[in-house]
Motif scaffolding. Sequence first.
Motif, PDB file in Angstrom:
ATOM      1  N   THR A 134      -4.322   0.918 -13.236  1.00 27.16           N
ATOM      2  CA  THR A 134      -5.292   0.569 -12.200  1.00 27.16           C
ATOM      3  C   THR A 134      -4.602  -0.081 -11.014  1.00 27.16           C
ATOM      4  OG1 THR A 134      -5.702  -1.700 -12.935  1.00 27.16           O
ATOM      5  CG2 THR A 134      -6.926   0.055 -14.053  1.00 27.16           C
ATOM      6  N   PRO A 135      -5.315  -0.152  -9.870  1.00 31.01           N
ATOM      7  CA  PRO A 135      -4.825  -0.977  -8.777  1.00 31.01           C
ATOM      8  C   PRO A 135      -4.608  -2.407  -9.268  1.00 31.01           C
ATOM      9  CG  PRO A 135      -6.633   0.409  -8.032  1.00 31.01           C
ATOM     10  CD  PRO A 135      -6.557   0.558  -9.526  1.00 31.01           C
ATOM     11  N   ASP A 137      -5.280  -5.401  -8.495  1.00 30.56           N
ATOM     12  CA  ASP A 137      -6.282  -6.466  -8.511  1.00 30.56           C
ATOM     13  C   ASP A 137      -7.480  -6.133  -9.397  1.00 30.56           C
ATOM     14  OD1 ASP A 137      -7.179  -4.411  -6.941  1.00 30.56           O
ATOM     15  OD2 ASP A 137      -8.057  -5.690  -5.383  1.00 30.56           O
ATOM     16  N   LEU A 193      -0.914   8.657  -7.274  1.00 33.17           N
ATOM     17  CA  LEU A 193      -1.230   7.226  -7.181  1.00 33.17           C
ATOM     18  C   LEU A 193      -0.554   6.579  -5.985  1.00 33.17           C
ATOM     19  CD1 LEU A 193      -1.041   6.028 -10.914  1.00 33.17           C
ATOM     20  CD2 LEU A 193      -3.086   6.473  -9.538  1.00 33.17           C
ATOM     21  N   ASN A 197      -4.417   4.460  -3.024  1.00 30.93           N
ATOM     22  CA  ASN A 197      -4.297   3.083  -3.514  1.00 30.93           C
ATOM     23  C   ASN A 197      -5.466   2.626  -4.377  1.00 30.93           C
ATOM     24  OD1 ASN A 197      -1.845   2.745  -2.184  1.00 30.93           O
ATOM     25  ND2 ASN A 197      -2.829   2.023  -0.286  1.00 30.93           N
ATOM     26  N   GLN A 198      -6.602   3.283  -4.269  1.00 29.19           N
ATOM     27  CA  GLN A 198      -7.781   2.855  -5.015  1.00 29.19           C
ATOM     28  C   GLN A 198      -8.016   3.678  -6.282  1.00 29.19           C
ATOM     29  OE1 GLN A 198      -9.390   0.026  -4.150  1.00 29.19           O
ATOM     30  NE2 GLN A 198      -7.728  -0.027  -2.653  1.00 29.19           N
ATOM     31  N   THR A 212       4.068   1.729 -13.110  1.00 29.27           N
ATOM     32  CA  THR A 212       4.028   0.308 -12.759  1.00 29.27           C
ATOM     33  C   THR A 212       5.358  -0.186 -12.209  1.00 29.27           C
ATOM     34  OG1 THR A 212       4.637  -0.404 -15.002  1.00 29.27           O
ATOM     35  CG2 THR A 212       2.286  -0.127 -14.523  1.00 29.27           C
ATOM     36  N   ASN A 217       1.707  -2.925  -6.687  1.00 23.88           N
ATOM     37  CA  ASN A 217       0.300  -3.253  -6.911  1.00 23.88           C
ATOM     38  C   ASN A 217      -0.362  -2.330  -7.929  1.00 23.88           C
ATOM     39  OD1 ASN A 217      -1.864  -5.003  -6.358  1.00 23.88           O
ATOM     40  ND2 ASN A 217      -2.807  -3.509  -4.985  1.00 23.88           N
ATOM     41  N   ARG A 218       0.357  -2.021  -9.032  1.00 23.89           N
ATOM     42  CA  ARG A 218      -0.204  -1.233 -10.124  1.00 23.89           C
ATOM     43  C   ARG A 218       0.071  -1.942 -11.443  1.00 23.89           C
ATOM     44  NH1 ARG A 218      -3.815   2.858  -8.888  1.00 23.89           N
ATOM     45  NH2 ARG A 218      -3.264   3.681  -6.839  1.00 23.89           N
TER      46      ARG A 218
END
Length: 341
Positions: A134-135, A137, A193, A197-198, A212, A217-218
């Motif tokens: 996932t992103p 955050d 990916l 970004n989303q 990752t 940011n993953r």
Amino acid sequence: MKKRFLAFAAMLLFTLAGCGQPTQDTQSAETPSPSASEPAQQEVTPGYENGLVTRVASLKGPTSMGLASLMTEDNEHYEFTMYAAADEIAPLIAKGEVDIALIPANLAATLYQKTNGAIEVININTLSVLEVVTPGDVQMEDLSELKGKTIYMTGKGTTPEASLRYLLEKNNLSWDDVKVEFKTEATEVVSALSTDNQAFAVLPQPFATVATQQLENRHIALSLGDEWTRVSDNGSELVTGVTIARKEFAEEHPAAMLQFASDALDSVNYVNGHPEDAAKRIESLDIVKAAIAERAIPRCNLVSLTGEDMRTALSGYLDALYTYDAGLVGGKLPEEDFYAV
């Protein structure tokens, strides 16, 4: 390229037919006691057979990673060959050119049907390697949070899609509640990916770890294997790889089979317990770079699940695949002799 991996630790017993009990307390001298002339059981112990080289096929990926410490060029008891695709191994099993193979669980079921039951599963060597990336955050409690999300993945019409459909349903979602974009290769998912970004992704190890490491940011938010275990009501698991053997070979060489099981178990335990050292060996086998392997090993679910635990975990998984598409398991579910318990 030669390699090896595996484990199935069950004692093989050969039961000889027993005679009926005597009707009198004494017997004639000419009629020996059944117990004296025919032992009820003969125990088979592990051991290498002189001159026997067991031919083992595996796939380039997590299942071969588990056998890494066993795959040495100076091993005179095994001949390991690693393949890029499972369809390269299947005909070798059917023709008797391979004795033991580490293959996808559903392919084992299909081969059982195609060979008229000539193979058996001796262990589960790898549980789920599928992860949700996932992103950075985004935190997830369960798969219900995928509703409305774009998901990149591989495996259209195969076991990854079937597994995700099963789990979405268990989380009260339909396939239409998500937007799945299929790619041919896992590397294409990682590339997608990088430009979206989303987006979310379902990736197998070690590619989930690669994503990752390469992308900012993953992170890995969920394991599909953990989700399967959480929602399962029959003890099944999301199974990636199993170890199969030709029944003819297993019956002719029971001691060697037990020895391989022991050796494979030792290898899996070493890889899981010494990821840094094992990663170097994995890189030398050209499976994946050591830096990636070391991080991926704890998430690859390398196991040696045998006996009734193996049957319960695997049979429930195959049943779920069968419900989605019977063709994924060879048209029908395997009989009991598929499971070497």
